[in-house]
Design a protein around this motif. Structure first.
Motif: not given
Length: 87
Positions: A3, A6-8, A12, A15-16, A61
């Motif tokens: 994990e 930062s998702l930024n 793409m 995120g999971f 997902h």
């Protein structure tokens, strides 16, 4: 399962997190750097879950988008060619 902090900073689809089967943590990071990030720096890793029970992962997902986690390589998200990592 990795994990990220930062998702930024991640591509793409990550995120999971990123699921990888490997010989050890260093091997998993090597696979992630080579296959997922294509040699670019890996973003800060927030959490590493070893020996993850895939049945506990997100059913909406993650589970519909995984490759079999029994082979060495990236099993989540799908779309990363790991056929050259089968050792």
């Amino acid at each position: 399962m990795f994990e990220f902090a930062s998702l930024n900073e991640i591509p793409m689809g990550l995120g999971f997190g990123c699921g990888i089967t490997a010989h050890n943590c260093d091997d998993a990071i090597f696979i992630m750097k080579t296959i997922v990030f294509k040699g670019e720096p890996i973003p800060v890793i927030k959490n590493v879950i070893e020996n993850v029970d895939v049945s506990t992962l997100d059913v909406g997902h993650v589970l519909p988008n995984i490759f079999p986690p029994v082979w060495r390589g990236v099993w989540f998200p799908d779309g990363y060619d790991y056929s050259n990592n089968s050792s």
